[in-house]
Design a protein around this motif. Structure first.
Motif, mmCIF file in Angstrom:
data_model
loop_
_atom_site.group_PDB
_atom_site.id
_atom_site.type_symbol
_atom_site.label_atom_id
_atom_site.label_comp_id
_atom_site.label_asym_id
_atom_site.label_seq_id
_atom_site.Cartn_x
_atom_site.Cartn_y
_atom_site.Cartn_z
ATOM 1 N N PRO A 182 0.835 -1.210 0.000
ATOM 2 C CA PRO A 182 0.000 0.000 0.000
ATOM 3 C C PRO A 182 0.869 1.259 0.000
ATOM 4 O O PRO A 182 1.675 1.461 0.912
ATOM 5 N N GLU A 183 0.717 2.080 -1.021
ATOM 6 C CA GLU A 183 1.514 3.301 -1.125
ATOM 7 C C GLU A 183 0.673 4.540 -1.434
ATOM 8 O O GLU A 183 1.031 5.647 -1.050
ATOM 9 N N LEU A 184 -0.432 4.361 -2.142
ATOM 10 C CA LEU A 184 -1.240 5.501 -2.557
ATOM 11 C C LEU A 184 -2.073 6.016 -1.383
ATOM 12 O O LEU A 184 -2.399 5.270 -0.470
ATOM 13 N N ARG A 185 -2.414 7.298 -1.435
ATOM 14 C CA ARG A 185 -3.190 7.913 -0.358
ATOM 15 C C ARG A 185 -4.644 7.438 -0.424
ATOM 16 O O ARG A 185 -5.319 7.607 -1.444
ATOM 17 N N ARG A 186 -5.118 6.865 0.673
ATOM 18 C CA ARG A 186 -6.471 6.291 0.695
ATOM 19 C C ARG A 186 -7.417 7.286 1.381
ATOM 20 O O ARG A 186 -7.506 7.358 2.604
ATOM 21 N N THR A 187 -8.149 8.067 0.562
ATOM 22 C CA THR A 187 -9.023 9.105 1.117
ATOM 23 C C THR A 187 -10.422 9.121 0.501
ATOM 24 O O THR A 187 -11.300 9.821 1.008
ATOM 25 N N LEU A 188 -10.658 8.389 -0.568
ATOM 26 C CA LEU A 188 -11.937 8.480 -1.267
ATOM 27 C C LEU A 188 -13.026 7.698 -0.551
ATOM 28 O O LEU A 188 -12.808 6.567 -0.127
ATOM 29 N N GLY A 189 -14.201 8.304 -0.435
ATOM 30 C CA GLY A 189 -15.379 7.603 0.033
ATOM 31 C C GLY A 189 -16.197 7.137 -1.148
ATOM 32 O O GLY A 189 -15.793 7.276 -2.310
ATOM 33 N N PHE A 190 -17.389 6.607 -0.874
ATOM 34 C CA PHE A 190 -18.224 6.091 -1.960
ATOM 35 C C PHE A 190 -18.569 7.165 -2.990
ATOM 36 O O PHE A 190 -18.453 6.938 -4.194
ATOM 37 N N LEU A 191 -18.994 8.339 -2.526
ATOM 38 C CA LEU A 191 -19.439 9.371 -3.470
ATOM 39 C C LEU A 191 -18.313 9.792 -4.406
ATOM 40 O O LEU A 191 -18.524 9.978 -5.611
ATOM 41 N N THR A 226 1.006 10.025 -5.027
ATOM 42 C CA THR A 226 0.328 9.782 -6.297
ATOM 43 C C THR A 226 1.326 9.199 -7.286
ATOM 44 O O THR A 226 2.538 9.388 -7.145
ATOM 45 N N PRO A 227 0.847 8.497 -8.317
ATOM 46 C CA PRO A 227 1.733 8.043 -9.398
ATOM 47 C C PRO A 227 2.026 9.209 -10.341
ATOM 48 O O PRO A 227 1.589 9.229 -11.495
ATOM 49 N N ALA A 228 2.750 10.198 -9.857
ATOM 50 C CA ALA A 228 2.952 11.452 -10.585
ATOM 51 C C ALA A 228 3.691 11.237 -11.907
ATOM 52 O O ALA A 228 3.367 11.882 -12.910
ATOM 53 N N ASN A 229 4.683 10.352 -11.917
ATOM 54 C CA ASN A 229 5.422 10.105 -13.161
ATOM 55 C C ASN A 229 4.493 9.572 -14.252
ATOM 56 O O ASN A 229 4.562 9.984 -15.410
ATOM 57 N N ALA A 230 3.625 8.650 -13.859
ATOM 58 C CA ALA A 230 2.691 8.082 -14.830
ATOM 59 C C ALA A 230 1.709 9.149 -15.310
ATOM 60 O O ALA A 230 1.325 9.174 -16.484
ATOM 61 N N ALA A 231 1.290 10.046 -14.414
ATOM 62 C CA ALA A 231 0.368 11.113 -14.808
ATOM 63 C C ALA A 231 0.987 12.009 -15.871
ATOM 64 O O ALA A 231 0.330 12.372 -16.860
ATOM 65 N N VAL A 232 2.246 12.358 -15.683
ATOM 66 C CA VAL A 232 2.937 13.201 -16.665
ATOM 67 C C VAL A 232 3.096 12.457 -17.988
ATOM 68 O O VAL A 232 2.882 13.025 -19.071
ATOM 69 N N ALA A 233 3.444 11.179 -17.909
ATOM 70 C CA ALA A 233 3.631 10.392 -19.133
ATOM 71 C C ALA A 233 2.338 10.294 -19.922
ATOM 72 O O ALA A 233 2.333 10.452 -21.157
ATOM 73 N N VAL A 234 1.225 10.052 -19.238
ATOM 74 C CA VAL A 234 -0.066 9.968 -19.929
ATOM 75 C C VAL A 234 -0.399 11.302 -20.579
ATOM 76 O O VAL A 234 -0.886 11.352 -21.721
ATOM 77 N N GLY A 235 -0.151 12.401 -19.886
ATOM 78 C CA GLY A 235 -0.418 13.714 -20.465
ATOM 79 C C GLY A 235 0.391 13.975 -21.719
ATOM 80 O O GLY A 235 -0.129 14.484 -22.715
ATOM 81 N N VAL A 236 1.661 13.599 -21.686
ATOM 82 C CA VAL A 236 2.533 13.805 -22.854
ATOM 83 C C VAL A 236 2.092 12.930 -24.027
ATOM 84 O O VAL A 236 1.986 13.399 -25.167
ATOM 85 N N ILE A 237 1.821 11.660 -23.760
ATOM 86 C CA ILE A 237 1.409 10.754 -24.831
ATOM 87 C C ILE A 237 0.070 11.185 -25.420
ATOM 88 O O ILE A 237 -0.131 11.130 -26.637
ATOM 89 N N ALA A 238 -0.846 11.636 -24.562
ATOM 90 C CA ALA A 238 -2.159 12.079 -25.050
ATOM 91 C C ALA A 238 -2.040 13.324 -25.919
ATOM 92 O O ALA A 238 -2.889 13.556 -26.796
ATOM 93 N N ALA A 239 -1.019 14.129 -25.694
ATOM 94 C CA ALA A 239 -0.837 15.339 -26.498
ATOM 95 C C ALA A 239 -0.326 15.027 -27.908
ATOM 96 O O ALA A 239 -0.559 15.810 -28.841
ATOM 97 N N LEU A 240 0.340 13.892 -28.068
ATOM 98 C CA LEU A 240 0.989 13.592 -29.360
ATOM 99 C C LEU A 240 0.003 13.502 -30.530
ATOM 100 O O LEU A 240 0.263 14.078 -31.587
ATOM 101 N N PRO A 241 -1.140 12.779 -30.413
ATOM 102 C CA PRO A 241 -2.060 12.749 -31.558
ATOM 103 C C PRO A 241 -2.555 14.136 -31.952
ATOM 104 O O PRO A 241 -2.712 14.427 -33.146
ATOM 105 N N ILE A 242 -2.772 15.005 -30.974
ATOM 106 C CA ILE A 242 -3.246 16.355 -31.263
ATOM 107 C C ILE A 242 -2.176 17.139 -32.008
ATOM 108 O O ILE A 242 -2.468 17.862 -32.965
ATOM 109 N N LEU A 243 -0.937 16.975 -31.595
ATOM 110 C CA LEU A 243 0.161 17.722 -32.220
ATOM 111 C C LEU A 243 0.546 17.152 -33.582
ATOM 112 O O LEU A 243 0.895 17.896 -34.500
ATOM 113 N N VAL A 244 0.475 15.813 -33.705
ATOM 114 C CA VAL A 244 0.976 15.173 -34.926
ATOM 115 C C VAL A 244 -0.056 15.164 -36.050
ATOM 116 O O VAL A 244 0.250 15.539 -37.184
#
Length: 551
Positions: A26-35, A382-400
């Protein structure tokens, strides 16, 4: 369920013990409730986002009768959601279908399930960020008007280095990336606000449309309005085309499971989030869509606008609410503001889901540079590295290829989501025949498990076929008419890197092409770097499918 004397810390410790029984630290912050858990999954589905973007094509291809496809898709995906809810109760783990498939079926099937799902989610992030730009364009046109000969989205961005279209889409990705990297608490607060705005706004607009703007008889909801002529009068083929809107909205409910590592009382709240998100989405769509159809004074004009790539749902609402209600904001402007909030949190939620899938596969060392993507930021948890990677990869189709072609690619990517769901369901059904589940979790299908699982596979297979058909009358007859160009366009019509055409591009359907490319690229990587090499995180702890502890 938490006991009467059980604190949040006690519940979190029980959840963490469940994770450890699955071989996960367990490493991620556990704060979310049902809603909050529900809101993230609901935001991923986002009826308001999907209807704004896809309603035009749906009504254009099948007329108002396309409305009834909504109930078929909700019913079919509810079967899938029931299976996923049981899985989320056993395995409330980041990565959802990847983890579920890997643990209950063959390791190779699990990896390819995650591989397909990851690319589908990333490209969907690209498409929804583009829709943000379309909504901003609609607001700009209404509030400011056309200030020159050049359309707003084609004007230069601040600094003049790109168009406003690309600037808004990429700017959206930058903001959502920062939020996803910063913390799940901020993400959940913004999602909760956006989802509350969406649900309230959609119901309010639906009720007002039904009460004060109803200009069509109820019988119009069974009319194809002549759209069947394009399929030589073939009603089933025409109706199949009408699934365009519903099919490309109702998915992502498994996100409630993928945020399980960050949810309190996860084995109970994650399955509740899975089922609640699809049921409430179904209710919202069932009321809002016919309200718009019945408030459309000119159905053929609305269909024509949809075929031309317009947004007739916005036109109908703007015409029905053209009076200024708040200052110089008309009812149509308020609708667009609701859509803007919904599309933004939809981008945020899908990127959050893709981030946790990348994190989960990286943690298992099942992606290139896996340790980087599987790393948890010690400050934000948070998985911050993965968040940045997803953002960069998602930008590529828009740019290319540009913002609009990025949406075409996302249509095929949605098909990949159905493929990933099908693969996961197939693996789980095989596990059921081998005796799974060995222990009952909070949510259980019991003796109905095999039947529900099988029906989910039948539904998923039919939807994949519907997505995969392309425009070729010689092969598919009335099922392969030009309407299929919206479902499964050919790559030579829009793959133009940085606006430049590539001579000799083949006329291959994008869905099949994308599957082929992902299988080939993934297969090479899997054989070289994963098969027989990369260790699974769960190791020996999952010997009995992780059921040593179920909260």
């Amino acid at each position: 369920m938490a006991g009467p004397n059980e604190t949040a810390a006690d519940v979190a410790e029980r959840d963490d013990a469940h994770l450890r029984s699955l071989g996960i630290k367990p490493e991620l912050r556990r704060t979310l409730g049902f809603l909050s858990n529900f809101a993230i999954a609901f935001a991923f589905i986002s009826v308001s986002t999907g209807s704004f973007g896809n309603y035009g094509i749906g009504i254009a291809l099948s007329g108002p009768a396309f409305y009834w496809t909504w109930f078929i898709v909700i019913g079919g995906q509810l079967l899938v959601a029931l299976v996923f809810a049981e899985l989320a109760s056993h395995y409330p783990v980041a990565g959802s279908v990847y983890q579920w498939s890997k643990r209950l079926s063959h390791r190779t099937l699990g990896w390819f399930t995650g591989w397909f799902y990851f690319w589908a989610q990333v490209v969907t992030v690209s498409a929804v960020a583009v829709i943000v730009a379309f909504v901003v364009d609609g607001l700009h046109g209404s509030l400011v008007g056309n200030t020159g000969d050049t359309a707003f989205l084609d004007t230069s961005s601040p600094g003049g280095f790109t168009s406003m279209f690309t600037f808004i889409a990429i700017g959206t990705l930058i903001i959502t990336t920062l939020i996803n990297a910063y913390g799940v608490r901020l993400l959940s607060i913004l999602n909760n606000i956006g989802v509350a705005t969406e649900i309230l706004g959609m119901f309010v607009f639906a009720i007002i449309l039904l009460l004060f703007a109803n200009v069509q008889p109820a019988s119009v909801l069974t009319s194809f309005e002549g759209s069947e002529a394009a399929q030589n009068g073939n009603i089933p083929a025409t109706f199949a085309l009408g699934f365009f809107m519903a099919a490309f909205i109702v998915f992502g409910f498994d996100t409630a499971g993928t945020f399980g590592e960050e949810t309190l009382d996860a084995s109970r709240q994650a399955p509740r989030g899975v089922l609640s998100s699809i049921l409430i989405s179904g209710l919202v769509g069932a009321i809002f869509i016919p309200a718009v159809i019945l408030a459309t004074p000119d159905i053929p004009a609305s269909m024509a606008e949809g075929l031309a790539g317009g947004f007739p749902i916005g036109t109908t609402i703007s015409n029905a609410f053209n009076q200024d209600l708040i200052g110089n904001l008309s009812g149509g402007d308020i609708y667009l503001l609701v859509i803007l909030a919904s599309v933004f949190v939809c981008t945020l939620a899908i990127q959050g889901a893709a981030t946790r899938l990348m994190f989960s596969m990286g943690r298992d060392r099942h992606l290139p540079f896996g340790s980087t993507w599987g790393h948890v930021n010690t400050r934000f948890r948070t998985p911050a590295n993965a968040a940045v990677a997803v953002g960069v990869i998602a930008a590529l189709p828009i740019l290319v290829v540009g913002p609009v072609p990025a949406i075409s690619i996302s249509i095929a990517a949605t098909g990949l989501i159905y493929v990933a769901y099908f693969m996961c369901n197939a693996g789980v059904l095989a596990a059921r025949f081998r005796g799974w589940p060995h222990q009952t979790a909070w949510f259980s299908l019991g003796r109905w498990g095999k039947l529900v699982n099988l029906l989910a596979l039948v539904y998923g297979g039919l939807m994949i076929i519907n997505i995969a058909l392309w425009a070729d009358g010689s092969l598919f007859g009335d099922w392969g008419t030009d309407g299929r160009l919206f479902w499964n366009p050919f790559i030579n019509t829009f793959i133009k890197p940085f606006g430049n055409e590539i001579a000799g591009m083949p006329a291959w359907p994008i869905f099949e092409t994308l599957i082929g490319v992902i299988i080939i690229a993934g297969g090479i990587y899997y054989v070289v770097a994963v098969r027989g090499r990369a260790p699974d995180a769960e190791g020996e702890a999952d010997a009995v499918t992780g059921e040593a502890v179920i909260g």
